[in-house]
Design an enzyme around this catalytic site. Structure first.
Site, PDB file in Angstrom:
ATOM      1  N   GLY A  31       0.812  -1.212   0.000  1.00  0.00           N
ATOM      2  CA  GLY A  31       0.000   0.000   0.000  1.00  0.00           C
ATOM      3  C   GLY A  31       0.842   1.256   0.000  1.00  0.00           C
ATOM      4  O   GLY A  31       2.030   1.231  -0.304  1.00  0.00           O
ATOM      5  N   HIS A  37       4.382   1.942  -8.056  1.00  0.00           N
ATOM      6  CA  HIS A  37       3.372   0.877  -8.003  1.00  0.00           C
ATOM      7  C   HIS A  37       2.444   0.950  -9.225  1.00  0.00           C
ATOM      8  O   HIS A  37       2.084  -0.079  -9.802  1.00  0.00           O
ATOM      9  CB  HIS A  37       2.513   1.020  -6.750  1.00  0.00           C
ATOM     10  N   GLN A  61       7.559  -9.610   7.791  1.00  0.00           N
ATOM     11  CA  GLN A  61       8.793  -9.191   7.112  1.00  0.00           C
ATOM     12  C   GLN A  61       9.459  -7.994   7.786  1.00  0.00           C
ATOM     13  O   GLN A  61      10.461  -7.488   7.281  1.00  0.00           O
ATOM     14  CB  GLN A  61       8.536  -8.924   5.635  1.00  0.00           C
ATOM     15  N   MET A 186      11.672   5.877  -6.255  1.00  0.00           N
ATOM     16  CA  MET A 186      10.401   6.088  -5.548  1.00  0.00           C
ATOM     17  C   MET A 186      10.196   4.987  -4.523  1.00  0.00           C
ATOM     18  O   MET A 186      10.450   3.812  -4.797  1.00  0.00           O
ATOM     19  CB  MET A 186       9.253   6.114  -6.540  1.00  0.00           C
TER      20      MET A 186
HETATM   21  O1  PAF Z   1       7.702  -5.122  -1.976  1.00  0.00           O
HETATM   22  C1  PAF Z   1       6.760  -5.105  -1.181  1.00  0.00           C
HETATM   23  O2  PAF Z   1       5.970  -4.156  -1.131  1.00  0.00           O
HETATM   24  C2  PAF Z   1       6.573  -6.274  -0.247  1.00  0.00           C
HETATM   25  O3  PAF Z   1       7.794  -6.792   0.199  1.00  0.00           O
HETATM   26  C3  PAF Z   1       5.680  -7.384  -0.820  1.00  0.00           C
HETATM   27  C4  PAF Z   1       6.315  -8.020  -2.049  1.00  0.00           C
HETATM   28  C5  PAF Z   1       4.326  -6.807  -1.193  1.00  0.00           C
HETATM   29  C6  PAF Z   1       5.478  -8.482   0.217  1.00  0.00           C
HETATM   30  O4  PAF Z   1       4.872  -7.987   1.359  1.00  0.00           O
END
Ligand code: PAF
Length: 282
Positions: A31, A37, A61, A186
């Site tokens: 997000g 993105h 993570q 970014m």
């Molecule tokens: O790159 C990210 O935003 C995250 O590490 C991912 C791949 C969505 C996993 O949570």
């Protein structure tokens, strides 16, 4: 665009699309979406008939002293942006949906071989958390293709290894890093930078460019790494690593090797940890 929180509803939707012969793409995100993105969403649209974006700030993570609690959560803005880019479905699960048995006893996937060095050395457990959540997302969506940015280069290698090693019939596509006009990659974390730090942050990309030029000019990797570290430290960064590695597996290049390499940097500016990389020699 539909917004779905439940795994069962997600599976039913993507199963229906597949039964109609439609090609499905997944763009996993945490997000706080930005132009980087949205370039993934556009690339996904070019490669598929239906695009699913996931927004999930994945607790497994983040290390205990990292920014999980303050990671920016902007789901309504993200949904508006995704809709404008033509995304078909936003999957925004709760932690309980992704980890139904609880975080403590969640089954984890530990990808070996490309995760021990660089980010893996500075963020123990990070790639196990990434691989674990990405595997869950791939299993839930069952896409034909999943797309990831090259900015998180070691993450991209980790996911490619995961998919190859576990024989998942999914294409992993990568998309170029989007940069600000001064070269700063970014990232959602850029907003942690103060007004004074923001222009300094461009030194990461400038240093990567100098590293690339020095490799192509024939300098030794060890000297290039030392110079890069010194330059960043002089500019006020605390450097985790400034490294030249083989792009295929992040091993050290041999003297004279000048192609198939990547320069990678992780460095802190104040409270913000920046990472970036640059391909060298194709
Ligand atoms: O790159 C990210 O935003 C995250 O590490 C991912 C791949 C969505 C996993 O949570």
């Amino acid at each position: 665009m539909d917004r779905i929180h439940s795994a069962a509803e997600l599976r039913a939707t993507t199963a229906r699309w597949r039964s109609e012969g439609l090609r499905v793409a997944l763009v996993p995100t945490m997000g706080n979406l930005h132009a980087g993105h949205y370039s993934l969403i556009r690339a996904a649209r070019e490669r598929s008939d239906r695009v699913v974006a996931s927004v999930f700030v994945n607790p497994t993570q983040f290390g205990p002293n990292e920014d999980f609690a303050r990671y920016p959560r902007t789901l309504d803005d993200d949904a508006r942006g995704l809709q404008a880019e033509g995304c078909d479905l936003l999957f925004a699960p709760a932690v309980e949906t992704m980890y139904p048995f609880g975080l403590e006893v969640a089954t984890r996937v530990d990808v070996k071989g490309v995760t021990e060095t660089l980010e893996g050395a500075f963020r123990p457990g990070h790639f196990a958390g990434v691989a674990t959540v990405v595997l869950r997302l791939l299993n839930l969506v069952q896409p034909d293709v999943a797309l990831f940015g090259r900015k998180d280069y070691q993450q991209l290698l980790t996911i490619r290894r995961l998919v190859a090693d576990l024989c998942l019939p999914i294409e992993i596509a990568d998309v170029a890093t989007m940069r600000e006009p001064d070269g700063l990659a970014m990232s959602s974390r850029n907003q942690y930078l103060s007004a004074q730090e923001r222009p300094q942050a461009a030194q990461v990309y400038a240093t990567l460019c100098r590293m690339r030029d020095a490799v192509l000019g024939g300098d030794a990797a060890s000297a290039i790494e030392r110079d890069a570290r010194d330059a960043l430290e002089s500019a006020g960064f605390r450097v985790d690593y400034a490294a030249i590695r083989r792009a295929v597996d992040l091993t050290d290049p041999v003297p004279g090797e000048r192609s198939g390499l990547v320069a990678l940097i992780a460095a802190r500016l104040g409270a913000t940890r920046l990472i970036d990389n640059l391909a060298i020699g194709g």
